[in-house]
Design a protein around this motif. Sequence first.
Motif, short mmCIF file in Angstrom:
data_model
loop_
_atom_site.label_atom_id
_atom_site.label_comp_id
_atom_site.label_asym_id
_atom_site.label_seq_id
_atom_site.Cartn_x
_atom_site.Cartn_y
_atom_site.Cartn_z
N HIS A 39 0.86 -1.18 0.00
CA HIS A 39 0.00 0.00 0.00
C HIS A 39 0.89 1.23 0.00
CE1 HIS A 39 -2.60 3.17 1.65
NE2 HIS A 39 -3.63 2.45 1.20
N GLU A 40 0.60 2.18 -0.90
CA GLU A 40 1.39 3.39 -0.99
C GLU A 40 0.49 4.61 -1.03
OE1 GLU A 40 3.98 3.24 -4.35
OE2 GLU A 40 5.04 1.42 -3.68
N GLU A 41 0.86 5.64 -0.30
CA GLU A 41 0.13 6.90 -0.29
C GLU A 41 0.84 7.90 -1.21
OE1 GLU A 41 -2.66 7.69 1.08
OE2 GLU A 41 -3.01 5.89 2.32
N HIS A 42 0.05 8.56 -2.06
CA HIS A 42 0.59 9.57 -2.96
C HIS A 42 -0.23 10.85 -2.83
CE1 HIS A 42 3.41 6.96 -5.18
NE2 HIS A 42 2.52 6.00 -4.93
N ARG A 43 0.28 11.88 -3.46
CA ARG A 43 -0.39 13.17 -3.36
C ARG A 43 -1.81 13.13 -3.89
NH1 ARG A 43 2.22 18.23 -6.47
NH2 ARG A 43 1.59 16.93 -8.23
N PHE A 44 -2.04 12.29 -4.92
CA PHE A 44 -3.36 12.23 -5.54
C PHE A 44 -4.19 11.05 -5.02
CE2 PHE A 44 -0.56 14.32 -8.66
CZ PHE A 44 -1.21 15.55 -8.74
N GLY A 45 -3.70 10.39 -4.00
CA GLY A 45 -4.46 9.28 -3.42
C GLY A 45 -3.59 8.06 -3.21
N ALA A 46 -4.20 7.00 -2.75
CA ALA A 46 -3.48 5.77 -2.44
C ALA A 46 -3.59 4.77 -3.58
CB ALA A 46 -4.03 5.17 -1.16
N ILE A 47 -2.55 3.98 -3.73
CA ILE A 47 -2.58 2.83 -4.63
C ILE A 47 -2.21 1.60 -3.80
CG2 ILE A 47 -2.07 4.12 -6.74
CD1 ILE A 47 0.82 3.20 -6.50
N TYR A 48 -2.69 0.47 -4.22
CA TYR A 48 -2.45 -0.74 -3.45
C TYR A 48 -2.51 -1.95 -4.36
CZ TYR A 48 -7.49 -1.31 -3.83
OH TYR A 48 -8.76 -1.45 -4.32
N SER A 73 -4.40 -1.86 -7.95
CA SER A 73 -5.62 -1.06 -7.86
C SER A 73 -5.90 -0.24 -9.11
CB SER A 73 -5.54 -0.12 -6.64
OG SER A 73 -4.41 0.72 -6.73
N GLU A 74 -4.88 0.03 -9.91
CA GLU A 74 -5.07 0.83 -11.12
C GLU A 74 -5.29 -0.02 -12.37
OE1 GLU A 74 -5.20 4.30 -10.70
OE2 GLU A 74 -5.27 3.45 -8.68
N GLN A 75 -5.34 -1.32 -12.21
CA GLN A 75 -5.57 -2.22 -13.34
C GLN A 75 -6.91 -2.91 -13.13
OE1 GLN A 75 -2.16 -4.50 -14.83
NE2 GLN A 75 -3.43 -6.33 -14.82
N TYR A 76 -7.94 -2.35 -13.75
CA TYR A 76 -9.28 -2.85 -13.47
C TYR A 76 -10.18 -2.72 -14.70
CZ TYR A 76 -10.25 2.16 -13.00
OH TYR A 76 -10.36 3.51 -13.25
N ASP A 77 -11.35 -3.31 -14.58
CA ASP A 77 -12.38 -3.23 -15.62
C ASP A 77 -13.71 -3.10 -14.92
OD1 ASP A 77 -13.62 -3.20 -18.03
OD2 ASP A 77 -13.21 -5.29 -18.56
N ASN A 78 -14.75 -2.76 -15.67
CA ASN A 78 -16.10 -2.64 -15.12
C ASN A 78 -16.99 -3.75 -15.66
OD1 ASN A 78 -15.85 -0.11 -13.58
ND2 ASN A 78 -15.50 0.82 -15.58
N ILE A 84 -16.66 -2.37 -10.32
CA ILE A 84 -15.23 -2.40 -10.63
C ILE A 84 -14.65 -3.76 -10.25
CG2 ILE A 84 -12.98 -1.43 -10.05
CD1 ILE A 84 -14.29 1.27 -9.74
N ARG A 85 -13.89 -4.33 -11.17
CA ARG A 85 -13.27 -5.63 -10.94
C ARG A 85 -11.79 -5.53 -11.30
NH1 ARG A 85 -12.22 -9.62 -14.53
NH2 ARG A 85 -13.40 -8.49 -16.13
N LEU A 86 -10.93 -5.83 -10.34
CA LEU A 86 -9.49 -5.79 -10.60
C LEU A 86 -9.11 -6.93 -11.53
CD1 LEU A 86 -7.90 -4.95 -7.12
CD2 LEU A 86 -8.64 -3.40 -8.93
N ILE A 87 -8.23 -6.64 -12.46
CA ILE A 87 -7.78 -7.63 -13.45
C ILE A 87 -6.40 -8.12 -13.04
CG2 ILE A 87 -7.25 -8.06 -15.86
CD1 ILE A 87 -9.02 -5.66 -16.55
N PRO A 88 -6.25 -9.39 -12.69
CA PRO A 88 -4.95 -9.89 -12.23
C PRO A 88 -4.02 -10.23 -13.39
CG PRO A 88 -6.56 -11.65 -12.13
CD PRO A 88 -7.31 -10.42 -12.59
#
Length: 230
Positions: A39-48, A73-78, A84-88
């Motif tokens: 888990h990482e916190e960034h200026r524009f929000g968190a990614i995990y 968390s940034e690799q997903y589909d609807n 939202i469903r994460l794509i592994p």
Amino acid sequence: MFGTFTRNAEIDSRKRLQCNECRRQTIHTLEAQCVGRWHEEHRFGAIYGWTEFSLYRCGACDEVCFEKKSYFSEQYDNDDDGTIRLIPDEVQYPPPSSADFAFNTEYTPADLNELIEEMLYALAGSKLKLATVALRMVVEFIVNDTKCAGRGLQKKIEDLHTKGHVDEVQLALLHKIREKGNAGAHERIAMSRNEMVAGIGLVNLLLERLYNGPARQADVIKKANHAFKS
């Protein structure tokens, strides 16, 4: 780097995987699994994300394989309902293989081999939409690598026929791969497994005609010239 790394003590799962010993898809039992999370916190929000490391045993022959499945968390589909469903990203070791879908890559370019391996992995994992698009990409790579003329894949496939590399029947089938690959990319319509295996057979003919056959012929002639000079 993972923030946590734990072993799942309670596991009771089975899934269909390609067994390299059986050379077919069989039901595998999950024998062990560890999960690493970050888990990482960034200026524009968190990614995990997280990665599952799983050990599976084939129910038909007891052969063991390892699967690594990573989520981001940034690799997903609807889904159709908007969920939202994460794509592994999934990788199996050893890489899945089958007598039904195999390529002769003895003399083919490394970049083409990598693309073929990704397509076969998708097919072995029954990810037919991805495999469908990848098969089209394999055909596109071949016509580009062999300098076929024309704007767009349709014209370049036509140029394969013009150059005498495929006959009328093969030309029509390559257009089927192109059309179904387009449908896979834009409409998420997959080829059937039988269509994929048939398409792979057709591409194998191209590899033999354009890469493997000429290279073997060159090797034979080179060895013959060397032998008769000695």
